[in-house]
Write a protein that holds these residues in place. Structure first.
Motif, short mmCIF file in Angstrom:
data_model
loop_
_atom_site.label_atom_id
_atom_site.label_comp_id
_atom_site.label_asym_id
_atom_site.label_seq_id
_atom_site.Cartn_x
_atom_site.Cartn_y
_atom_site.Cartn_z
N PRO A 49 0.83 -1.21 0.00
CA PRO A 49 0.00 0.00 0.00
C PRO A 49 0.87 1.26 0.00
N GLY A 50 0.46 2.23 -0.79
CA GLY A 50 1.22 3.48 -0.84
C GLY A 50 0.67 4.39 -1.91
N ASP A 51 0.86 5.67 -1.74
CA ASP A 51 0.46 6.66 -2.73
C ASP A 51 1.58 6.77 -3.75
N ILE A 52 1.47 6.01 -4.83
CA ILE A 52 2.57 5.90 -5.79
C ILE A 52 2.90 7.26 -6.40
N GLY A 53 1.91 8.07 -6.67
CA GLY A 53 2.17 9.38 -7.25
C GLY A 53 2.98 10.27 -6.33
N SER A 54 2.63 10.28 -5.04
CA SER A 54 3.36 11.08 -4.07
C SER A 54 4.77 10.56 -3.87
N LEU A 55 4.91 9.24 -3.81
CA LEU A 55 6.24 8.64 -3.64
C LEU A 55 7.14 8.97 -4.83
N GLN A 56 6.60 8.89 -6.04
CA GLN A 56 7.38 9.22 -7.23
C GLN A 56 7.77 10.70 -7.25
N THR A 57 6.84 11.56 -6.86
CA THR A 57 7.13 12.99 -6.82
C THR A 57 8.25 13.28 -5.82
N GLN A 58 8.17 12.68 -4.64
CA GLN A 58 9.23 12.88 -3.65
C GLN A 58 10.55 12.30 -4.14
N GLY A 59 10.48 11.18 -4.87
CA GLY A 59 11.69 10.60 -5.44
C GLY A 59 12.34 11.50 -6.47
N VAL A 60 11.54 12.11 -7.32
CA VAL A 60 12.07 13.04 -8.32
C VAL A 60 12.73 14.24 -7.63
N LEU A 61 12.10 14.77 -6.59
CA LEU A 61 12.70 15.89 -5.87
C LEU A 61 14.04 15.50 -5.26
N ALA A 62 14.13 14.28 -4.72
CA ALA A 62 15.39 13.82 -4.14
C ALA A 62 16.45 13.65 -5.22
N LEU A 63 16.07 13.13 -6.37
CA LEU A 63 17.03 12.97 -7.47
C LEU A 63 17.52 14.33 -7.96
N ARG A 64 16.65 15.30 -8.03
CA ARG A 64 17.07 16.65 -8.45
C ARG A 64 18.09 17.22 -7.47
N GLU A 65 17.86 16.99 -6.18
CA GLU A 65 18.81 17.46 -5.17
C GLU A 65 20.15 16.74 -5.30
N LEU A 66 20.10 15.45 -5.53
CA LEU A 66 21.33 14.69 -5.72
C LEU A 66 22.06 15.14 -6.97
N GLU A 67 21.34 15.36 -8.05
CA GLU A 67 21.94 15.84 -9.29
C GLU A 67 22.64 17.17 -9.07
N ALA A 68 21.97 18.08 -8.37
CA ALA A 68 22.57 19.40 -8.11
C ALA A 68 23.84 19.27 -7.28
N GLY A 69 23.81 18.39 -6.30
CA GLY A 69 25.00 18.18 -5.48
C GLY A 69 26.16 17.63 -6.27
N LEU A 70 25.88 16.71 -7.17
CA LEU A 70 26.93 16.12 -7.99
C LEU A 70 27.48 17.11 -9.01
N VAL A 71 26.62 17.97 -9.54
CA VAL A 71 27.09 19.00 -10.45
C VAL A 71 28.02 19.95 -9.71
N GLU A 72 27.65 20.34 -8.51
CA GLU A 72 28.52 21.20 -7.71
C GLU A 72 29.87 20.54 -7.46
N GLN A 73 29.84 19.25 -7.18
CA GLN A 73 31.08 18.52 -6.97
C GLN A 73 31.93 18.49 -8.25
N SER A 74 31.26 18.32 -9.38
CA SER A 74 32.01 18.27 -10.65
C SER A 74 32.70 19.60 -10.92
N LEU A 75 32.08 20.70 -10.52
CA LEU A 75 32.70 22.02 -10.69
C LEU A 75 33.94 22.16 -9.81
N ARG A 76 33.99 21.37 -8.74
CA ARG A 76 35.18 21.35 -7.88
C ARG A 76 36.20 20.31 -8.36
N GLY A 77 35.88 19.62 -9.46
CA GLY A 77 36.77 18.59 -9.98
C GLY A 77 36.65 17.27 -9.26
N MET A 78 35.50 17.02 -8.63
CA MET A 78 35.31 15.79 -7.86
C MET A 78 34.17 14.97 -8.44
#
Length: 219
Positions: A119-148
């Protein structure tokens, strides 16, 4: 050192992966999580009243949180996987370890709903997952700008292993990784590590696709 393990659990997999990467041998005790619900029987509830897996047992020590297990394994066998002496690096490791819980709740919850019909609200879970992925993507881009290439520093740490499995399995919950080139590059870097082990469902499909490209930011 005994790991109570379910082969299809991303949380269990991150512990197996950490152990493989640093050369620690685990005594695997399979648990019939689905459909048997063995994690709810008395024997395992006595070890972990929360009724969850993985459980890591090492002598008198019992750990029930996967992030703690990663830190414990690294501290015992490969301290270079922990934070270094710099305060910023230590803080980034702790931040991403904490963030990994949001990946479990969102992407992991969507995966359980889609694959095991929990049981679960699949739409809400997917939305929260996308938000988390966007945050992770932004963090990795920042790291890449530092050469990491990795989350906390220029080398992989327990933070990367804590986040990787639920991200890699996001498509099982109906969340595509195609919009996130930095995440896909990071995944390639982790997969290329010596002694990396696969998990059922985590395939090398990235090898069939062109190398992701990150557009430079406008200044």
């Amino acid at each position: 050192m005994k790991l109570y393990d379910y082969i299809l659990s991303p949380s269990c997999y991150k512990v197996r992966l950490m152990a493989a990467l640093i050369g620690v041998k685990l005594d695997i005790r399979p648990v019939d999580f689905h459909p048997g619900a063995e994690h709810k029987v008395f024997e395992l509830l006595a070890l972990n009243p929360a009724g969850s897996i993985p459980i890591l047992e090492d002598g008198d020590l019992i750990l029930t949180e996967s992030s703690a297990m990663l830190v414990y394994l690294a501290a015992k066998a490969a301290p270079e996987w922990l934070a270094g002496s710099q305060a910023g690096e230590a803080a980034r490791v702790q931040q991403w370890l904490s963030f990994s819980g949001r990946l479990t709740a969102s992407l992991g919850g969507a995966r359980l709903t889609e694959m095991l019909l929990r049981p679960g609200d699949i739409g809400s879970l997917q939305t929260q997952g996308v938000l988390a992925l966007r945050e992770l993507e932004a963090g990795l881009v920042e790291q890449s700008l530092r050469g990491m290439r990795f989350l906390a520093t220029d080398r992989p740490t327990v933070a990367d292993i804590a986040c990787f499995p639920y991200v890699a399995l996001a498509p099982d919950g109906g969340v595509s990784l195609d919009p996130y080139p930095a995440i896909r590059l990071w995944s390639r870097a982790l997969r290329s590590l010596d002694h990396f082990i696969e998990m059922p469902g985590i395939h090398r499909l990235h090898e069939l696709k062109p190398e992701p490209h990150i557009e430079p930011r406008e200044t």
